[in-house]
Each structure stands twice: as structure tokens, then as C-alpha cells.
Design an enzyme around this catalytic site. Structure first.
Site, PDB file in Angstrom:
ATOM      1  N   HIS A   1     -86.920  67.403 -19.187  1.00  9.09           N
ATOM      2  CA  HIS A   1     -86.141  67.506 -20.417  1.00  9.09           C
ATOM      3  C   HIS A   1     -87.088  67.601 -21.599  1.00  9.09           C
ATOM      4  CE1 HIS A   1     -83.630  65.599 -17.386  1.00  9.09           C
ATOM      5  NE2 HIS A   1     -82.601  66.139 -17.990  1.00  9.09           N
TER       6      HIS A   1
ATOM      7  N   HIS B   1     -81.449  70.757 -24.334  1.00  9.27           N
ATOM      8  CA  HIS B   1     -81.473  69.442 -23.686  1.00  9.27           C
ATOM      9  C   HIS B   1     -82.386  69.428 -22.463  1.00  9.27           C
ATOM     10  CE1 HIS B   1     -79.908  65.870 -21.542  1.00  9.27           C
ATOM     11  NE2 HIS B   1     -79.984  66.656 -20.492  1.00  9.27           N
TER      12      HIS B   1
ATOM     13  N   GLU C   1     -69.010  42.103 -16.900  1.00 13.52           N
ATOM     14  CA  GLU C   1     -69.827  42.001 -15.684  1.00 13.52           C
ATOM     15  C   GLU C   1     -71.006  42.975 -15.716  1.00 13.52           C
ATOM     16  OE1 GLU C   1     -66.524  42.620 -15.663  1.00 13.52           O
ATOM     17  OE2 GLU C   1     -65.742  40.640 -15.130  1.00 13.52           O
TER      18      GLU C   1
ATOM     19  N   HIS D   1     -58.467  40.839  -5.758  1.00 10.91           N
ATOM     20  CA  HIS D   1     -59.560  39.883  -5.949  1.00 10.91           C
ATOM     21  C   HIS D   1     -60.338  39.606  -4.661  1.00 10.91           C
ATOM     22  CE1 HIS D   1     -57.787  39.366  -9.810  1.00 10.91           C
ATOM     23  NE2 HIS D   1     -58.445  38.258 -10.111  1.00 10.91           N
TER      24      HIS D   1
HETATM   25  C1  TPP Z   1     -74.797  57.469 -16.034  1.00 11.64           C
HETATM   26  C2  TPP Z   1     -75.298  58.862 -16.204  1.00 11.64           C
HETATM   27  N1  TPP Z   1     -74.438  59.877 -16.208  1.00 11.64           N
HETATM   28  C3  TPP Z   1     -74.879  61.143 -16.318  1.00 11.64           C
HETATM   29  C4  TPP Z   1     -76.216  61.408 -16.401  1.00 11.64           C
HETATM   30  C5  TPP Z   1     -76.715  62.838 -16.452  1.00 11.64           C
HETATM   31  N2  TPP Z   1     -77.220  63.143 -17.802  1.00 11.64           N
HETATM   32  C6  TPP Z   1     -78.501  63.073 -18.111  1.00 11.64           C
HETATM   33  S1  TPP Z   1     -78.819  63.414 -19.721  1.00 11.64           S
HETATM   34  C7  TPP Z   1     -77.168  63.692 -20.019  1.00 11.64           C
HETATM   35  C8  TPP Z   1     -76.697  64.071 -21.391  1.00 11.64           C
HETATM   36  C9  TPP Z   1     -77.161  63.095 -22.357  1.00 11.64           C
HETATM   37  O1  TPP Z   1     -76.958  63.543 -23.653  1.00 11.64           O
HETATM   38  P1  TPP Z   1     -77.765  62.818 -24.806  1.00 11.64           P
HETATM   39  O2  TPP Z   1     -77.814  61.375 -24.563  1.00 11.64           O
HETATM   40  O3  TPP Z   1     -77.215  63.284 -26.098  1.00 11.64           O
HETATM   41  O4  TPP Z   1     -79.235  63.349 -24.602  1.00 11.64           O
HETATM   42  P2  TPP Z   1     -79.890  64.602 -25.322  1.00 11.64           P
HETATM   43  O5  TPP Z   1     -78.988  65.770 -25.057  1.00 11.64           O
HETATM   44  O6  TPP Z   1     -79.974  64.265 -26.746  1.00 11.64           O
HETATM   45  O7  TPP Z   1     -81.220  64.755 -24.653  1.00 11.64           O
HETATM   46  C10 TPP Z   1     -76.418  63.502 -18.871  1.00 11.64           C
HETATM   47  C11 TPP Z   1     -74.960  63.672 -18.790  1.00 11.64           C
HETATM   48  C12 TPP Z   1     -77.089  60.310 -16.389  1.00 11.64           C
HETATM   49  N3  TPP Z   1     -78.407  60.460 -16.465  1.00 11.64           N
HETATM   50  N4  TPP Z   1     -76.609  59.054 -16.318  1.00 11.64           N
END
Ligand code: TPP
Length: 673
Positions: free
Chosen positions: A35, A265, A414, A476
Site C-alpha cells: 500500500h 490506496h 468484550e 448463552h
Molecule cells: C477488519 C478488516 N477489514 C478489512 C480489511 C481490508 N482493508 C485493508 S485497508 C482497507 C481500507 C481502509 O481504508 P482507510 O483506512 O481509509 O485506509 P487508506 O485508504 O487511507 O489507506 C480495507 C477494507 C482489513 N485490513 N481489516
């Protein structure tokens, strides 16, 4: 602030931040994955934070009083690797950066914890780092209360993205931090309005500033590319007694043709895009080539804390010998010398008095002797204190006014609790444990998996571990949870049968340094089965012979937790009919798996029929029934085949067929009797 203005008004800053941006671009391009956009967007914040505020010494990465930097938007890991390399962390060489995301390198895609020095934690699953940071900040407050501000006084900084703030766990974390007034926690929100599917606006319209403010946070909004605005905001955040959120308006993939788009991204690998961006940056150097003056400046940043580290060491040396020894022991994660003696004495007392109590109650009895000799424990519960039996006398409550309190009311959170406990454990100096109902491991699961993956020695006190909880009913009653926990690598799942095994399980949970433990404890009373005191910790073997067959051994009954009593009663029925039967208690499969062949063969020899009894699903049991010299046609399982029901516990065991009679009958059927 646009690039032209930045380059004109702050040329030195621009070039220093550009070094971070270019390392990210070059490494992602070389790996053809990763990224690029987030490091390009947040490089200004990172440069100002590391050079003007972060208290650290690259040569002393384990300094207990360093500021902690957590990359919650862990996909932007190249930002952190660039920082560690440039500031001179010994193991983060340029070769490691060149080998970003490759087998054997320390520069993993999402580094989590433990791959390289200087990584406090960064998270793959979005939102976790932000939730971990609450635990880091609590640990800092707790240790400051114990050792004084001359020894512990540092900040926890976090970079979180839009994704982190969308995740539900963020709400639990933000609310907890605001309530606890964790004033040394500073979160930078990378407010670039972009996620993977497109602009944030396609899926979210939350007023994040209002959300944080409503939870008791100090909030500011700045241009995340303006170094002076960043500096001023961090200064104001540190001065405010509340936790702080700084909304940093940034451009993802700054300066490239992918800027402000979701394309920015991910991995930017197009050579033309990279060349054009180099030109926009005014960066006329080869890939991975950092000009000497810029590298030198960054190396100096990594050395800024060296002198402070030395004076800190002097202050630590000024403590009494006892206090120093305690501090060092706590940060080394070592147990007090008198722990095993204390547990042994309690076990003796328990086998003498043979209490008939629930193992959740036994756990409280154990904590009553552990907590006074382990000042590093920090307990808590997600609003089930009276049910989890996690609060012991004299522990005190951790509040904004009473930081010396060692018990946290996590609220009905939790997932937030589990993630905060990961942060507490990773900060060091404290040993967290926390409770909830075992079926709510589902809610905590995201963070529990990371305890295992990161090797955070958190102790989960999961009570109400089966249909034995009775009338609260199937929502539960855990059924598949033992299987799910046992399927998780690097997790010790303890299901003790009585008070003695509970004491042994606690000792083992606290002895582990890189493995989380889950204590699965009953709501219902259980008899003490280990009536003859033994100094040795039998649970350490994972499984052992609880009762031997008299005469020829024809059946082996395997059980855990509350069903060991069922197996013992079944054994009595079988023995009364002249069928020699052994009972094997298996409080921790993972530890039994680690025993050598000879021991496993002694416990589970060939020949006899085997019946396993556990008030959970069968999944996993075949390892012990068919494997380990067992035979499919000579083994059976007594347990759950569906969800439970609402009724008194005794009725449920009877109706669902988890009884001594059913167990004995199954053994006899396999013996052809
Ligand atoms: C729990 C979770 N769900 C989905 C992802 C896959 N994922 C990685 S980055 C991203 C988008 C994140 O967007 P943002 O936080 O705005 O990051 P930016 O685009 O600014 O780099 C997703 C959906 C992940 N890493 N963790």
C-alpha cells in the site's frame, strides 16, 4: 497545503518527508504488492511526530519509558519501516526494505508484533491498533501510579485511518479511553476520505469529530501536510488532559496521478506514475537511494533520545534495590519467586478441604492469593464481575482518580476489552486478565486471535462454559467455542475439572510469556476430585490419569472440566460391574500434544475402548479417540450435537444425554456387552 507551497516554504521538511514517501513507493513497486498511498499521505505527520515529539532512542528500542507509536492503519506498514530504517534501528536495514513482503524478511505486509524492534504493534485487522492503544495508555497510567512520573511518563501515539474508525471496535475503544480520561493518548486520524471501494461518502457519513467529542475526547482538525500545524496540534494535544484526536486532512497518494482516488490506496507500481511522481517531488535519486544529508538528519532524530535514556537509567538506579528489582522483574515478564509455593500451599488447602464450588469460584480463590504477590496483574470484566469472579479483595478500581487501582470495569465491551488487554500485555510491565461469558468469545474473537498471533500472554477468564449454566439458555451456552479456541494456533485452552486443576491452570497461564490462555470455567458447582495433594502441577502435562482402573483396564474415559465428574461417576458404574475403567482428565490439549510419545502412550495406551465426554461438540475429539493408538470402531463420544436449551442445568444434562449412565452404556456397547 499543496506540494509547491510546501516545497517553497519548508524545503527541508519536504525532502525529509519525501524520503519516507519514496522508500514506500520504491519498496511497494519492488514487491509488486503493498500500500503506497497511506505512507505518501501521512509522511508529514510522521516526520513531525518523530522529529519533534516522539521520545525514543533507536539504539535502545526496549526502553520501558519510550513513547509508543502504533500504526493502526497497518496496511501502511512501509511508513513505519521507512521511519525505523531512516532513524537507525539496527535490524531495519535497507536490504530489509528492498525485500519488503518477501519470505524471510522482517518487513512483513502487516507486521503485527515481534518481527522487528520499534514495532509496538500494527494491525492488519483495521481498528485493532486503535483499540490496543487504550491498553497501552492504561498500562502507562498504571505504572506511573506505581513507580512515579520520574520512571514512567510517556505518550501513546496512533495513526488510524477511515477504516479503523468505521470498525465497531473503534467505538468501544474510544468510549473507554474517553471515560478513563487517558490524556496521554493521541490519535491521528488520516482523514483522506478514501477507502478501497471508493470515497468514504459511499458508505459513511459519520461526523467523526463529534463522535470523539461526545466520548470525552479533545478534538482538533488540521491540514495534515502543514508541518507547523501538525506540530502545534501535537503540542495542544499533549497539554490537554483528555485523550486527543487530531483529524489530519490529507491526500492519499499525494502528488501522484492516483492522488485522492481509491486506486491510490493500494500498490502503485506503474513505472510512469512513479517517474512522474518523482518529478513532482523534485526527487532525482535512484530507487532506494537516500541522499547522505537526509539520512544523516534522520539518524540524528533516532539519537535525540539517547541522552534522555541515560538520565532515565540514572533515575531508575536511584530507586531502592527492591523497587528496581520489582520494576525489572515486571518488565522482564518474570514471575515472583514465591508464586509456585503459594499455588502449592493453596492446592494443599483445597485438597484437604475439598470444596464443592464452581471453577469460576475456584478461580477467584486462586486470584485471592495471586494478586497480592503479583502487583503486575490488572484484572477486569466486561460488565460481569460478579459472575466471572474476577475482582479480589484489595485490588482497587482503576479510575481517572485512582490510577493505582488494578481492576478495570471494561463495560459491556468484550472486543474492546480483549484488544485493550493485548495493548496492556504488549506495553509490558503488567499482566492483564479479563472475564466475560465464554459464549461471548465470539465478540472478542478478533482480538483473541491477535493475542495468539502476536504472542501476547493475556489470560481470558471465560466463565459459564457449557449448558451447565442452565436457564439462560442456548444463546448463552457455548457449544462450538472449545473447538474454535482449540483450533487457534498458539492458544492454551484450559478447562479445569476442579479447584486444584484451576489453581494449576492459573499458574501455567501466568508462566506463559508468548502464549495467551483461555480459562474455561463452570458456573455450576463441581466436587473436588483431586483429594490427594501432589506438589507437582499435573495440568502441566495437559492430560493425566485421574483414576486408574482396578483390575484389567477395559475402558478409558476421557473428559474435561465439569464432565470429568461425569466420567468419574461412569467409571464407578463400570467398575461396579467388574469393567476396569480409567479416567483421563484432559485440562489442556495443547500441552498434552507437546508431551513425548512415551508419556502420551502411558496415558492413552492401546487396547481399551475409549469414550470422550464433553459438553461441547465432537469436533477435534477424534484426534484422541481414533488417533494415539485408538480405534474408530472402539470409541465413542458423549456430548453436544446441537445448540442447548433453557432449563435447569441438571435437566439439560439429563435430557441431552450427557450423563454417567450414557457414558457407561457407550463404553459397554463398544465392549460388545
Ligand atoms: C477488519 C478488516 N477489514 C478489512 C480489511 C481490508 N482493508 C485493508 S485497508 C482497507 C481500507 C481502509 O481504508 P482507510 O483506512 O481509509 O485506509 P487508506 O485508504 O487511507 O489507506 C480495507 C477494507 C482489513 N485490513 N481489516
Amino acid at each position: 497545503m499543496d506540494i509547491a507551497t510546501l516545497r517553497a516554504t519548508a524545503p527541508d521538511h519536504w525532502n525529509r518527508a519525501a524520503a519516507l514517501r519514496m522508500l514506500a513507493m520504491d519498496a511497494v513497486a519492488a514487491a509488486n504488492s503493498g500500500h503506497t498511498g497511506m505512507p505518501m499521505g501521512m509522511a508529514d505527520v510522521a516526520t513531525v511526530l518523530y522529529s519533534r515529539h516522539l521520545k525514543f532512542s533507536a539504539a535502545n528500542p526496549d526502553w520501558p519509558d519510550r513513547d509508543r507509536f502504533i500504526l493502526s492503519a497497518g496496511h501502511g506498514s512501509m511508513l513505519l519501516y521507512g521511519l525505523l530504517h531512516l532513524t537507525g534501528y539496527a535490524d531495519m536495514t535497507l536490504d530489509q526494505i528492498r525485500n519488503f513482503r518477501q519470505w524471510g524478511s522482517i518487513t512483513a505486509g502487516h507486521p503485527e508484533y515481534g518481527h522487528a524492534k520499534g514495532i509496538e504493534t500494527t494491525t492488519g485487522p483495521l481498528g485493532q491498533g486503535l483499540a490496543n492503544s487504550v491498553g497501552f495508555a492504561i498500562a502507562e497510567e498504571a505504572l506511573r501510579a506505581r513507580f512515579g512520573a520520574k520512571i514512567i511518563e510517556h505518550h501513546t501515539y496512533v495513526i488510524a485511518g477511515d477504516g479503523c474508525l468505521m470498525e465497531g471496535v473503534s467505538q468501544e475503544a474510544i468510549a473507554l479511553a474517553g471515560h478513563q480520561k487517558l490524556g496521554k493518548l493521541v490519535v491521528f486520524w488520516d482523514n483522506n476520505k478514501i477507502t478501497i471501494d471508493g470515497p468514504v461518502s459511499i458508505s459513511d457519513s459519520t461526523d467523526q469529530m463529534a463522535r470523539f467529542a461526545a466520548s470525552g475526547w479533545h478534538v482538533q482538525a488540521i491540514d495534515g501536510h502543514d508541518p507547523e500545524a501538525i506540530d502545534a496540534a501535537i503540542t495542544a494535544a499533549k497539554a490537554d488532559p483528555r485523550p486527543s484526536m487530531i483529524a489530519c486532512k490529507t491526500h492519499i497518494a499525494l502528488g501522484s496521478s492516483a492522488q485522492d482516488t481509491s486506486k491510490g490506496h493500494g500498490a502503485l507500481t506503474d513505472p510512469k506514475l512513479i517517474a512522474d511522481t518523482r518529478a513532482v517531488y523534485g526527487w532525482h535519486h535512484a530507487p532506494f537511494d537516500i541522499p547522505a544529508d537526509i539520512k544523516e538528519w534522520w539518524t540524528g532524530v533516532g539519537q535525540q533520545g539517547d541522552a534522555r535514556f541515560i538520565t532515565w537509567q540514572d533515575r531508575l538506579g536511584g530507586l531502592s534495590d527492591n523497587r528496581q528489582a520489582l520494576f525489572n522483574r515486571m518488565f522482564a515478564g518474570e514471575l515472583p519467586k514465591n508464586l509456585s509455593g503459594t499455588i502449592r500451599a493453596l492446592k494443599k488447602q483445597m485438597s484437604d478441604s475439598a470444596p464443592k464450588v464452581a471453577t469460576r469460584k475456584s478461580s477467584e480463590m486462586v486470584l485471592e492469593v495471586i494478586n497480592p504477590i503479583m502487583p503486575e496483574t490488572i484484572g477486569g470484566s466486561a460488565d460481569l464481575t460478579g459472575s466471572n469472579n474476577t475482582l479480589t479483595s484489595g485490588l482497587g478500581i482503576f479510575t481517572p482518580e485512582t490510577r493505582e487501582g488494578r481492576y478495570i470495569y471494561y463495560g459491556v465491551r468484550e472486543h474492546g476489552m480483549a484488544a485493550a488487554m493485548n495493548g496492556l500485555a504488549l506495553h509490558g510491565g503488567v499482566r492483564p486478565y479479563g472475564g466475560t461469558f465464554m459464549c461471548f468469545t465470539d465478540y472478542a474473537r478478533g482480538a483473541m486471535r491477535l493475542s495468539a498471533l502476536m504472542g501476547a500472554p493475556v489470560v481470558y477468564v471465560m466463565t459459564h462454559d457449557s449448558i451447565g449454566l442452565g436457564e439462560d439458555g442456548p444463546t448463552h451456552q457455548p457449544v462450538e467455542h472449545l473447538a474454535m479456541l482449540r483450533a487457534t494456533p498458539n492458544t492454551h485452552v484450559f478447562r479445569p475439572a476442579d479447584s486444584i486443576e484451576t489453581a494449576e491452570a492459573w499458574e501455567l497461564a501466568l508462566t506463559a510469556t508468548r502464549t495467551p490462555s483461555v480459562l474455561c470455567l463452570s458456573r455450576q458447582n463441581l466436587p473436588t476430585l483431586r483429594l490427594e495433594h501432589k506438589n507437582a502441577n499435573l495440568t502441566a502435562r495437559g492430560a493425566y490419569v485421574m483414576a486408574e482402573a482396578t483390575g484389567k483396564r477395559q475402558a478409558i474415559l476421557l473428559a474435561t472440566g465439569s464432565e470429568v465428574s461425569v466420567a468419574m461417576a461412569a467409571r464407578a458404574l463400570l467398575e461396579a460391574e467388574g469393567i476396569g475403567s480409567r479416567v483421563v482428565s484432559m485440562p489442556c490439549w495443547e500441552l498434552f500434544e507437546q508431551q513425548d510419545d512415551a508419556y502420551r502412550r502411558r496415558v492413552l495406551p492401546a487396547g481399551a475402548v475409549r469414550v470422550a465426554v464433553e459438553a461441547g461438540i465432537r469436533f477435534g475429539w477424534d484426534r484422541w479417540l481414533f488417533g494415539e493408538r485408538g480405534r474408530r470402531e472402539k470409541s465413542g463420544f458423549v456430548g453436544m450435537h446441537d445448540f442447548g436449551a433453557s432449563a435447569p442445568a441438571e435437566v439439560l444434562f439429563e435430557k441431552l444425554g450427557i450423563t454417567a449412565e450414557a457414558t457407561a452404556a457407550k463404553a459397554k456397547a463398544h465392549l460388545g456387552l
